[in-house]
Design a protein around this motif. Sequence first.
Motif, PDB file in Angstrom:
ATOM      1  N   PRO A 102       0.812  -1.314  -0.038  1.00 24.59           N
ATOM      2  CA  PRO A 102      -0.055   0.018  -0.169  1.00 24.59           C
ATOM      3  C   PRO A 102       1.101   1.189  -0.047  1.00 24.59           C
ATOM      4  O   PRO A 102       0.542   2.463  -0.335  1.00 24.59           O
ATOM      5  CB  PRO A 102      -0.680  -0.143   1.203  1.00 24.59           C
ATOM      6  N   VAL A 103       2.156   1.193   0.153  1.00 26.24           N
ATOM      7  CA  VAL A 103       3.113   2.388   0.183  1.00 26.24           C
ATOM      8  C   VAL A 103       3.037   2.941  -1.187  1.00 26.24           C
ATOM      9  O   VAL A 103       3.535   3.905  -1.564  1.00 26.24           O
ATOM     10  CB  VAL A 103       4.315   2.021   0.771  1.00 26.24           C
ATOM     11  N   MET A 104       2.612   2.115  -2.279  1.00 23.80           N
ATOM     12  CA  MET A 104       2.853   2.432  -3.517  1.00 23.80           C
ATOM     13  C   MET A 104       1.673   3.705  -3.696  1.00 23.80           C
ATOM     14  O   MET A 104       1.780   4.432  -4.883  1.00 23.80           O
ATOM     15  CB  MET A 104       2.385   1.418  -4.436  1.00 23.80           C
ATOM     16  N   VAL A 105       0.415   3.870  -3.062  1.00 27.90           N
ATOM     17  CA  VAL A 105      -0.283   4.743  -3.205  1.00 27.90           C
ATOM     18  C   VAL A 105       0.290   6.053  -3.019  1.00 27.90           C
ATOM     19  O   VAL A 105       0.284   6.862  -3.923  1.00 27.90           O
ATOM     20  CB  VAL A 105      -1.421   4.501  -2.209  1.00 27.90           C
ATOM     21  N   PRO A 106       0.881   6.450  -1.907  1.00 28.09           N
ATOM     22  CA  PRO A 106       1.478   7.905  -1.776  1.00 28.09           C
ATOM     23  C   PRO A 106       2.736   8.073  -2.844  1.00 28.09           C
ATOM     24  O   PRO A 106       3.002   9.022  -3.407  1.00 28.09           O
ATOM     25  CB  PRO A 106       1.967   7.902  -0.597  1.00 28.09           C
ATOM     26  N   VAL A 107       3.504   7.048  -3.304  1.00 30.86           N
ATOM     27  CA  VAL A 107       4.606   6.746  -4.167  1.00 30.86           C
ATOM     28  C   VAL A 107       3.755   7.268  -5.542  1.00 30.86           C
ATOM     29  O   VAL A 107       4.355   8.297  -6.224  1.00 30.86           O
ATOM     30  CB  VAL A 107       5.233   5.620  -4.346  1.00 30.86           C
ATOM     31  N   THR A 108       2.854   6.735  -5.918  1.00 35.35           N
ATOM     32  CA  THR A 108       2.036   7.069  -6.973  1.00 35.35           C
ATOM     33  C   THR A 108       1.649   8.660  -7.038  1.00 35.35           C
ATOM     34  O   THR A 108       1.696   9.292  -8.127  1.00 35.35           O
ATOM     35  CB  THR A 108       0.847   6.065  -7.303  1.00 35.35           C
ATOM     36  N   ALA A 109       1.178   8.941  -5.977  1.00 35.35           N
ATOM     37  CA  ALA A 109       0.694  10.269  -5.769  1.00 35.35           C
ATOM     38  C   ALA A 109       1.767  11.355  -6.060  1.00 35.35           C
ATOM     39  O   ALA A 109       1.592  12.371  -6.501  1.00 35.35           O
ATOM     40  CB  ALA A 109       0.249  10.703  -4.368  1.00 35.35           C
ATOM     41  N   VAL A 110       3.107  11.099  -5.554  1.00 37.02           N
ATOM     42  CA  VAL A 110       4.335  12.010  -5.679  1.00 37.02           C
ATOM     43  C   VAL A 110       4.757  11.783  -7.105  1.00 37.02           C
ATOM     44  O   VAL A 110       5.025  12.894  -7.830  1.00 37.02           O
ATOM     45  CB  VAL A 110       5.538  11.356  -4.893  1.00 37.02           C
ATOM     46  N   CYS A 111       4.389  10.808  -7.957  1.00 42.20           N
ATOM     47  CA  CYS A 111       4.795  10.627  -9.505  1.00 42.20           C
ATOM     48  C   CYS A 111       3.624  11.579 -10.136  1.00 42.20           C
ATOM     49  O   CYS A 111       4.028  12.216 -11.191  1.00 42.20           O
ATOM     50  CB  CYS A 111       4.583   9.317  -9.879  1.00 42.20           C
ATOM     51  N   TRP A 112       2.267  11.441  -9.606  1.00 44.61           N
ATOM     52  CA  TRP A 112       1.611  12.495 -10.263  1.00 44.61           C
ATOM     53  C   TRP A 112       1.735  13.860 -10.140  1.00 44.61           C
ATOM     54  O   TRP A 112       1.427  14.540 -11.130  1.00 44.61           O
ATOM     55  CB  TRP A 112       0.031  12.099  -9.651  1.00 44.61           C
ATOM     56  N   VAL A 113       2.210  14.301  -9.074  1.00 47.36           N
ATOM     57  CA  VAL A 113       2.749  15.820  -8.635  1.00 47.36           C
ATOM     58  C   VAL A 113       3.741  16.016  -9.886  1.00 47.36           C
ATOM     59  O   VAL A 113       3.597  16.957 -10.501  1.00 47.36           O
ATOM     60  CB  VAL A 113       3.351  15.927  -7.297  1.00 47.36           C
ATOM     61  N   VAL A 114       4.677  15.240 -10.342  1.00 45.55           N
ATOM     62  CA  VAL A 114       5.938  15.511 -11.267  1.00 45.55           C
ATOM     63  C   VAL A 114       4.982  15.715 -12.413  1.00 45.55           C
ATOM     64  O   VAL A 114       5.401  16.547 -13.100  1.00 45.55           O
ATOM     65  CB  VAL A 114       6.921  14.194 -11.088  1.00 45.55           C
ATOM     66  N   LEU A 115       4.169  14.592 -12.753  1.00 44.96           N
ATOM     67  CA  LEU A 115       3.467  14.781 -13.941  1.00 44.96           C
ATOM     68  C   LEU A 115       2.552  15.869 -14.035  1.00 44.96           C
ATOM     69  O   LEU A 115       2.580  16.624 -15.171  1.00 44.96           O
ATOM     70  CB  LEU A 115       2.528  13.578 -14.028  1.00 44.96           C
ATOM     71  N   MET A 116       2.029  16.454 -13.131  1.00 49.12           N
ATOM     72  CA  MET A 116       1.193  17.738 -13.317  1.00 49.12           C
ATOM     73  C   MET A 116       2.090  18.881 -13.376  1.00 49.12           C
ATOM     74  O   MET A 116       1.783  19.868 -14.011  1.00 49.12           O
ATOM     75  CB  MET A 116       0.485  17.759 -12.088  1.00 49.12           C
ATOM     76  N   VAL A 117       3.413  18.915 -12.853  1.00 52.91           N
ATOM     77  CA  VAL A 117       4.334  19.946 -12.995  1.00 52.91           C
ATOM     78  C   VAL A 117       4.556  20.245 -14.707  1.00 52.91           C
ATOM     79  O   VAL A 117       4.706  21.219 -15.214  1.00 52.91           O
ATOM     80  CB  VAL A 117       5.713  19.671 -12.244  1.00 52.91           C
ATOM     81  N   GLY A 118       4.733  18.887 -15.028  1.00 52.40           N
ATOM     82  CA  GLY A 118       5.047  18.868 -16.474  1.00 52.40           C
ATOM     83  C   GLY A 118       4.032  19.189 -17.308  1.00 52.40           C
ATOM     84  O   GLY A 118       4.157  19.905 -18.422  1.00 52.40           O
ATOM     85  N   ALA A 119       2.809  18.844 -16.926  1.00 58.73           N
ATOM     86  CA  ALA A 119       1.497  19.421 -17.922  1.00 58.73           C
ATOM     87  C   ALA A 119       1.420  20.845 -17.654  1.00 58.73           C
ATOM     88  O   ALA A 119       0.979  21.531 -18.587  1.00 58.73           O
ATOM     89  CB  ALA A 119       0.341  18.558 -17.266  1.00 58.73           C
ATOM     90  N   MET A 120       1.581  21.458 -16.285  1.00 66.07           N
ATOM     91  CA  MET A 120       1.476  22.767 -16.227  1.00 66.07           C
ATOM     92  C   MET A 120       2.539  23.681 -17.284  1.00 66.07           C
ATOM     93  O   MET A 120       2.027  24.830 -17.822  1.00 66.07           O
ATOM     94  CB  MET A 120       1.622  23.147 -14.648  1.00 66.07           C
ATOM     95  N   ILE A 121       3.571  23.157 -17.096  1.00 67.42           N
ATOM     96  CA  ILE A 121       4.635  23.835 -18.072  1.00 67.42           C
ATOM     97  C   ILE A 121       4.176  23.650 -19.481  1.00 67.42           C
ATOM     98  O   ILE A 121       4.423  24.737 -20.228  1.00 67.42           O
ATOM     99  CB  ILE A 121       5.826  23.246 -17.686  1.00 67.42           C
ATOM    100  N   THR A 122       3.759  22.649 -19.728  1.00 68.55           N
ATOM    101  CA  THR A 122       3.308  22.479 -21.300  1.00 68.55           C
ATOM    102  C   THR A 122       2.136  23.465 -21.755  1.00 68.55           C
ATOM    103  O   THR A 122       1.950  24.179 -22.690  1.00 68.55           O
ATOM    104  CB  THR A 122       2.911  20.836 -21.332  1.00 68.55           C
ATOM    105  N   HIS A 123       1.183  23.358 -20.740  1.00 68.55           N
ATOM    106  CA  HIS A 123      -0.016  24.146 -21.171  1.00 68.55           C
ATOM    107  C   HIS A 123       0.192  25.838 -20.767  1.00 68.55           C
ATOM    108  O   HIS A 123      -0.094  26.458 -21.637  1.00 68.55           O
ATOM    109  CB  HIS A 123      -1.364  23.939 -20.220  1.00 68.55           C
TER     110      HIS A 123
END
Length: 127
Positions: free
Chosen positions: A72-93
């Motif tokens: 279950p530790v993968m849930v917050p790990v995945t959430a951290v990865c989502w944060v990184v993905l959203m930074v990239g999406a924000m830069i792109t948009h």
Amino acid sequence: MNLTLWIATGLLAAVALAGGISKTFVPKERLAAQHGGEWTESVGVGFVKRLGVLELLAAVGLILPAVLDIAPVMVPVTAVCWVVLMVGAMITHGRLGQFAFVMLNSVYLALAALVAWGRFGLEPFTG
């Protein structure tokens, strides 16, 4: 707090699932024609598909580890990865002047940060 984290996680998983399905299965030309999809014009189809698969994996990684009580530790790990993905999406948009999408991505980033913070510290899953 546990309920709040589950709601935030469910919303993020739904967003990841919808984005992953569209990027994986909708042709790039159709994505590029939609508002918010203009960024796909400047990248290869393989990149769009890989990003879609990553989003599908994020949807799975946000829910299944906790539900199945397998790593279950993968849930917050995945959430951290989502944060990184959203930074990239924000830069792109942002580069395309799509500030409404930047704001939307910042909401997703905040939800993911809440899930990561909550599941790593406040309400971790205990086995």
